[in-house]
Design a protein around this motif. Structure first.
Motif, PDB file in Angstrom:
ATOM      1  N   GLN A  56       0.893  -1.156  -0.048  1.00  0.00           N
ATOM      2  CA  GLN A  56       0.155  -0.044   0.173  1.00  0.00           C
ATOM      3  C   GLN A  56       0.819   1.274  -0.111  1.00  0.00           C
ATOM      4  O   GLN A  56       1.945   1.310   0.712  1.00  0.00           O
ATOM      5  CB  GLN A  56      -0.826  -0.060   1.180  1.00  0.00           C
ATOM      6  N   ARG A  57       0.534   2.215  -0.917  1.00  0.00           N
ATOM      7  CA  ARG A  57       1.247   3.453  -0.845  1.00  0.00           C
ATOM      8  C   ARG A  57       0.277   4.542  -0.543  1.00  0.00           C
ATOM      9  O   ARG A  57      -0.724   4.630  -1.020  1.00  0.00           O
ATOM     10  CB  ARG A  57       1.718   3.765  -2.300  1.00  0.00           C
ATOM     11  N   ILE A  58       0.676   5.270   0.346  1.00  0.00           N
ATOM     12  CA  ILE A  58      -0.519   6.033   1.085  1.00  0.00           C
ATOM     13  C   ILE A  58       0.013   7.421   0.928  1.00  0.00           C
ATOM     14  O   ILE A  58       0.938   7.714   1.635  1.00  0.00           O
ATOM     15  CB  ILE A  58      -0.706   5.709   2.566  1.00  0.00           C
ATOM     16  N   PHE A  59      -0.904   8.422   0.164  1.00  0.00           N
ATOM     17  CA  PHE A  59      -0.541   9.854   0.009  1.00  0.00           C
ATOM     18  C   PHE A  59      -1.145  10.407   1.014  1.00  0.00           C
ATOM     19  O   PHE A  59      -2.216  10.314   1.488  1.00  0.00           O
ATOM     20  CB  PHE A  59      -1.408  10.131  -1.298  1.00  0.00           C
ATOM     21  N   ILE A  60      -0.348  11.442   1.766  1.00  0.00           N
ATOM     22  CA  ILE A  60      -0.650  12.301   2.907  1.00  0.00           C
ATOM     23  C   ILE A  60      -0.819  13.571   2.253  1.00  0.00           C
ATOM     24  O   ILE A  60       0.012  14.070   1.520  1.00  0.00           O
ATOM     25  CB  ILE A  60       0.464  12.073   3.892  1.00  0.00           C
ATOM     26  N   PRO A  85       4.502   5.703   3.389  1.00  0.00           N
ATOM     27  CA  PRO A  85       3.884   6.849   3.087  1.00  0.00           C
ATOM     28  C   PRO A  85       4.551   7.612   2.003  1.00  0.00           C
ATOM     29  O   PRO A  85       5.680   7.562   1.495  1.00  0.00           O
ATOM     30  CB  PRO A  85       4.324   7.694   4.442  1.00  0.00           C
ATOM     31  N   VAL A  86       3.579   8.326   1.105  1.00  0.00           N
ATOM     32  CA  VAL A  86       3.998   9.112   0.071  1.00  0.00           C
ATOM     33  C   VAL A  86       3.686  10.478   0.450  1.00  0.00           C
ATOM     34  O   VAL A  86       2.356  11.085   0.530  1.00  0.00           O
ATOM     35  CB  VAL A  86       3.190   8.760  -1.018  1.00  0.00           C
ATOM     36  N   TRP A  87       4.628  11.472   0.653  1.00  0.00           N
ATOM     37  CA  TRP A  87       4.663  12.678   1.157  1.00  0.00           C
ATOM     38  C   TRP A  87       5.429  13.635   0.745  1.00  0.00           C
ATOM     39  O   TRP A  87       6.637  13.343   0.526  1.00  0.00           O
ATOM     40  CB  TRP A  87       4.312  13.005   2.804  1.00  0.00           C
ATOM     41  N   PHE A  88       5.361  15.053   0.728  1.00  0.00           N
ATOM     42  CA  PHE A  88       6.099  15.815  -0.151  1.00  0.00           C
ATOM     43  C   PHE A  88       7.314  16.197   0.658  1.00  0.00           C
ATOM     44  O   PHE A  88       8.531  16.288  -0.089  1.00  0.00           O
ATOM     45  CB  PHE A  88       5.334  17.299   0.185  1.00  0.00           C
ATOM     46  N   THR A 110      -1.971   4.201  -3.706  1.00  0.00           N
ATOM     47  CA  THR A 110      -3.356   3.285  -3.525  1.00  0.00           C
ATOM     48  C   THR A 110      -4.363   3.980  -2.511  1.00  0.00           C
ATOM     49  O   THR A 110      -5.489   3.599  -2.754  1.00  0.00           O
ATOM     50  CB  THR A 110      -3.088   1.769  -2.960  1.00  0.00           C
ATOM     51  N   ILE A 111      -4.037   4.795  -1.531  1.00  0.00           N
ATOM     52  CA  ILE A 111      -4.984   5.331  -0.636  1.00  0.00           C
ATOM     53  C   ILE A 111      -4.409   6.758  -0.345  1.00  0.00           C
ATOM     54  O   ILE A 111      -3.457   6.945  -0.230  1.00  0.00           O
ATOM     55  CB  ILE A 111      -4.875   4.508   0.622  1.00  0.00           C
ATOM     56  N   GLU A 139      -9.919  11.012  -6.017  1.00  0.00           N
ATOM     57  CA  GLU A 139     -11.526  10.523  -6.280  1.00  0.00           C
ATOM     58  C   GLU A 139     -11.486  10.234  -7.788  1.00  0.00           C
ATOM     59  O   GLU A 139     -12.132   9.028  -8.023  1.00  0.00           O
ATOM     60  CB  GLU A 139     -12.315  11.597  -6.246  1.00  0.00           C
ATOM     61  N   GLU A 140     -10.928  10.746  -8.838  1.00  0.00           N
ATOM     62  CA  GLU A 140     -11.020  10.694 -10.165  1.00  0.00           C
ATOM     63  C   GLU A 140     -10.416   9.223 -10.369  1.00  0.00           C
ATOM     64  O   GLU A 140     -10.751   8.426 -11.276  1.00  0.00           O
ATOM     65  CB  GLU A 140     -10.529  11.856 -11.044  1.00  0.00           C
ATOM     66  N   LYS A 141      -9.252   9.124  -9.620  1.00  0.00           N
ATOM     67  CA  LYS A 141      -8.617   7.681  -9.926  1.00  0.00           C
ATOM     68  C   LYS A 141      -8.793   6.654  -9.236  1.00  0.00           C
ATOM     69  O   LYS A 141      -8.340   5.560  -9.330  1.00  0.00           O
ATOM     70  CB  LYS A 141      -7.129   7.997  -9.708  1.00  0.00           C
ATOM     71  N   GLY A 142      -9.780   6.785  -8.548  1.00  0.00           N
ATOM     72  CA  GLY A 142     -10.384   5.543  -7.718  1.00  0.00           C
ATOM     73  C   GLY A 142      -9.564   5.287  -6.554  1.00  0.00           C
ATOM     74  O   GLY A 142     -10.020   3.969  -6.458  1.00  0.00           O
ATOM     75  N   LEU A 143      -8.986   5.948  -5.816  1.00  0.00           N
ATOM     76  CA  LEU A 143      -8.242   5.655  -4.680  1.00  0.00           C
ATOM     77  C   LEU A 143      -9.227   5.389  -3.621  1.00  0.00           C
ATOM     78  O   LEU A 143     -10.273   5.974  -3.661  1.00  0.00           O
ATOM     79  CB  LEU A 143      -7.297   6.827  -4.398  1.00  0.00           C
TER      80      LEU A 143
END
Length: 359
Positions: A56-60, A85-88, A110-111, A139-143
């Motif tokens: 799981q790759r989780i965008f913060i 975690p995917v964060w800036f 993914t989230i 939302e558009e990409k279905g996450l």
């Protein structure tokens, strides 16, 4: 696409080892010949045959300046669960346009986890904040979407409007900064449980299975049921051989016409009912949505046009030329529209309904 079960993979390899040709194995188990050869090659090279673990790759997503400590705590909580975690703070500093860089990273995740503090944030050229733009892109990409408004005294006007937009479509509980990491950990645990226990739909009955095993002749489902109504509905599908349930079984991104061949149910002391359902494949006799091209438009394009018209009321100039075909598509969400269903079960239920309509 949902991964094929270990049981199916074992059967495929057993037939391959017995000398069956790749195309014959593929036809027997209704998989692609290329997939059979990839499975054989992977076993030869690594010795592994099970489904690959999908990290799981989780965008913060949040305003960064005022929420530095919260973002760091969330990233640490995500790592502690074995996710990324995917964060800036880790991917920032690029020369690309800031908003474009954010959206590119959203697409690889993914989230989506949104943290809404007191302020909306600096406006980008789109006239939205980065957090808002990232949310809409997710939302558009279905996450999967998880948004956490922080318990603050004052929220500026645009941030409050953004939060109300989120509340229209998602359950977003207000949390304190101290409780934020544990709230996200609980949410990720529920998502992991959902991945391990897939939602299924057998006829009109929706439930979560502990396992779904697909073989050459049918499907075996095991589930722990806590709802007496669901257990009663499933028990009623057994019948005698001549009047057992026949209909559609949907799980993951797959849907098959089936007939119930056997149901075994055991009730434990805790009133939990353990059920094992054996289904036979049968020839499909239901209408597909669209299988032919019209006026140079592919079946896929016609289906997309029809769904946009049915679900969102979007009219396409090509619609009139194909009205006879498109107008027959029913709304797959008609049974749940207007009902107050929590976000956690609503999304998998919507996926099941859409899969059943399309596949």
């Amino acid at each position: 696409m949902a991964a094929y079960s270990l049981d199916l993979r074992t059967r495929v390899l057993a037939d391959w080892d017995a000398g069956l040709k790749g195309e014959d194995v593929a036809a027997k188990y209704r998989v692609s010949r290329a997939w059979v050869h990839r499975l054989v090659q992977r076993r030869r090279e690594t010795g592994e045959i099970g489904p690959r673990r999908q990290e799981q790759r989780i965008f913060i997503s949040s305003v960064m300046g005022e929420l530095k400590s919260e973002r760091k705590a969330v990233a640490n909580a995500i790592r502690s669960l074995g996710a990324e975690p995917v964060w800036f703070e880790e991917f920032g500093g690029r020369e690309e346009d800031a908003e474009g860089a954010y959206l590119a990273e959203v697409e690889t995740s993914t989230i989506y986890v949104g943290i809404l503090g007191p302020t909306y944030g600096r406006l980008l050229p789109s006239r939205m904040s980065a957090t808002h733009a990232e949310y809409l892109h997710a939302e558009e990409k279905g996450l999967r979407i998880s948004v956490y408004p922080l318990d603050v005294q004052d929220r500026d006007g645009r941030q409050q409007a953004f939060l109300e937009e989120v509340w229209t479509f998602h359950t977003a509980p207000v949390v304190s900064s101290a409780d934020l990491p544990s709230a996200i950990s609980r949410r990720l645990a529920r998502i992991a449980a959902e991945d391990l226990s897939p939602w299924c739909k057998l006829g009109q009955v929706v439930f979560r299975a502990t396992s779904v095993r697909e073989g050459g002749e049918g499907i075996t489902i095991e589930a722990d049921l806590r709802s007496a109504d669901v257990a009663h509905a499933i028990s009623g599908m057994a019948g005698e051989r001549w009047n057992a349930f026949t209909g559609q079984f949907t799980w993951g991104d797959r849907s098959r016409p089936v007939k119930v061949s056997k149901i075994e149910m055991t009730t434990t002391a805790s009133r939990k009912r353990t059920v094992r359902i054996e289904l036979e494949f049968r020839e499909g006799d239901r209408d597909r949505m669209i299988e032919m091209s019209f006026n140079g438009i592919s079946p896929e394009e016609l289906t997309e046009i029809a769904l946009k018209s049915t679900l969102f009321g979007q009219r396409d100039q090509r619609l009139a030329r194909n009205m006879g075909v498109v107008s027959e598509i029913p709304d797959p969400f008609s049974d749940i529209r207007g009902r107050r269903i929590a976000d956690d079960p609503l999304r998998p239920l919507a996926r099941l309904l859409l899969t059943e309509a399309l596949v």
